[in-house]
Design an enzyme around this catalytic site. Sequence first.
Site, short mmCIF file in Angstrom:
data_model
loop_
_atom_site.label_atom_id
_atom_site.label_comp_id
_atom_site.label_asym_id
_atom_site.label_seq_id
_atom_site.Cartn_x
_atom_site.Cartn_y
_atom_site.Cartn_z
N GLY A 12 0.67 -1.35 0.12
CA GLY A 12 0.01 -0.09 -0.01
C GLY A 12 0.77 1.23 -0.15
O GLY A 12 1.95 1.16 0.01
N ASN A 34 -2.78 -8.69 1.09
CA ASN A 34 -3.34 -9.50 0.06
C ASN A 34 -3.98 -8.87 -1.25
O ASN A 34 -4.60 -9.35 -2.06
CB ASN A 34 -4.84 -10.01 0.65
CG ASN A 34 -5.71 -8.77 1.24
OD1 ASN A 34 -5.20 -7.66 0.87
ND2 ASN A 34 -6.62 -8.87 1.53
N GLY A 38 -3.74 -2.73 -2.08
CA GLY A 38 -2.38 -2.45 -2.30
C GLY A 38 -1.93 -2.83 -3.99
O GLY A 38 -2.77 -3.43 -4.62
N LYS A 93 -12.90 -6.56 9.36
CA LYS A 93 -12.32 -7.54 9.72
C LYS A 93 -10.92 -7.57 9.81
O LYS A 93 -10.08 -7.82 10.67
CB LYS A 93 -12.54 -8.61 8.50
CG LYS A 93 -14.19 -9.34 8.60
CD LYS A 93 -14.28 -10.44 7.63
CE LYS A 93 -13.36 -11.58 7.40
NZ LYS A 93 -13.73 -12.65 6.34
N LYS A 107 2.75 -11.70 20.42
CA LYS A 107 2.78 -12.57 21.70
C LYS A 107 3.75 -13.56 21.62
O LYS A 107 4.32 -13.75 22.57
CB LYS A 107 1.36 -12.77 22.29
CG LYS A 107 1.17 -13.39 23.50
CD LYS A 107 -0.12 -13.58 23.98
CE LYS A 107 -0.26 -14.50 25.16
NZ LYS A 107 -0.98 -15.55 24.69
N TYR A 147 -15.03 1.69 9.33
CA TYR A 147 -13.69 1.95 9.39
C TYR A 147 -13.15 2.46 10.81
O TYR A 147 -12.59 2.11 11.68
CB TYR A 147 -13.21 3.32 8.57
CG TYR A 147 -11.65 3.53 8.36
CD1 TYR A 147 -10.80 2.44 8.07
CD2 TYR A 147 -11.20 4.55 8.74
CE1 TYR A 147 -9.59 3.04 7.70
CE2 TYR A 147 -10.10 5.22 8.62
CZ TYR A 147 -9.13 4.01 8.38
OH TYR A 147 -7.79 4.63 8.08
N THR A 177 -2.84 12.13 5.08
CA THR A 177 -1.17 11.98 4.62
C THR A 177 -1.37 12.01 3.27
O THR A 177 -2.27 11.49 2.73
CB THR A 177 -0.53 10.83 5.36
OG1 THR A 177 -0.61 10.80 6.69
CG2 THR A 177 0.88 10.71 4.99
#
Length: 311
Positions: A12, A34, A38, A93, A107, A147, A177
């Site tokens: 992206g 994915n 992007g 998601k 973790k 979002y 940005t």
Amino acid sequence: MGKRILITGAAGFLGSHLCDRFLSEGFLVVGMDNLLTGNIKNIEHLFPVKEFEFYHHDVTKFVHVPGAIDYILHFASPASPIDYLKMPIQTLKVGALGTHNLLGLAKSKGARILVASTSEVYGDPLIHPQTEEYWGNVNPVGPRGVYDEAKRFMESITMAYHNFHGVETRIIRIFNTYGPRMRLDDGRALPTFMSQALRGENLTVYGDGSQTRSFCYVDDLVDGIYRLLMSNYHRPVNIGNPSEITLLQFAEEVIALTGTTSKIVYEPLPQDDPKQRQPNITKAREILGWEPKVDRHEGLKRTLAYFKEHI
Ligand code: UDP
């Protein structure tokens, strides 16, 4: 041996600039994307680089990366309003399930993770400029809710992993940005205005153009991300350029810079479009010693050069 960093959303706009920056800092970079929004062209130049690997993977599914990982940057998500209107479920998601998977990975690897949150957590803000202490004014069931709420959940689960599991976490709230590698058709103000100006079409200002935004050049943002990742501060930090402008002035600046004969036309304001937005960057200044260096005139010039090549 260099440190190894996983960057999601690597193909992206922001992800690809982050790959460049971390490679130049001597990191081994694992890019993941994915390719929903992007573009592989953004990282094509990295494929010959031996310190770079790429996984074509959807982070809403279990994420497996063999070997050690020291750092994770979670930057995968549709990020422009028209994208998340077209892909509401994927947007929810990747912010929710994707973040959960990456926190789990952090973790298990003992990695430090920085997640890309957004000024959208403030919604249509009732205080101005926005400080990190402001809780926001978000419509959960409006078109932007998918979002905004995904990113708010992202922040909550990130803090929970920090507090409950002791994972080292960082949260950045990114304001508008711009720069090279934005998708020409992503529907956001700058790529739309520049594409229109270069094609000699009229610039579409939504509403009366009195709504404001504060635009940050991508290199400044990337430097803020780098500093935040390396800091020891785990609460949210705003990164953006406080130089605020109305959308009408912004369109006029693009017209002046490109020298186009295009005019401004007005179109209806999208639902829940925030009326004003400006980051308070006191925390970034004090904690990270960061502030933006590239002013809008210079940033727009550099961006125009890219758009001229890609139109
Ligand atoms: N906007 C506009 N014309 C366009 C695209 C966007 O006037 O062709 C406005 C939009 O309504 C918003 C601002 O520009 O007020 C910034 O929109 P953008 O999609 O770039 O990002 P946002 O900050 O709303 O997430």
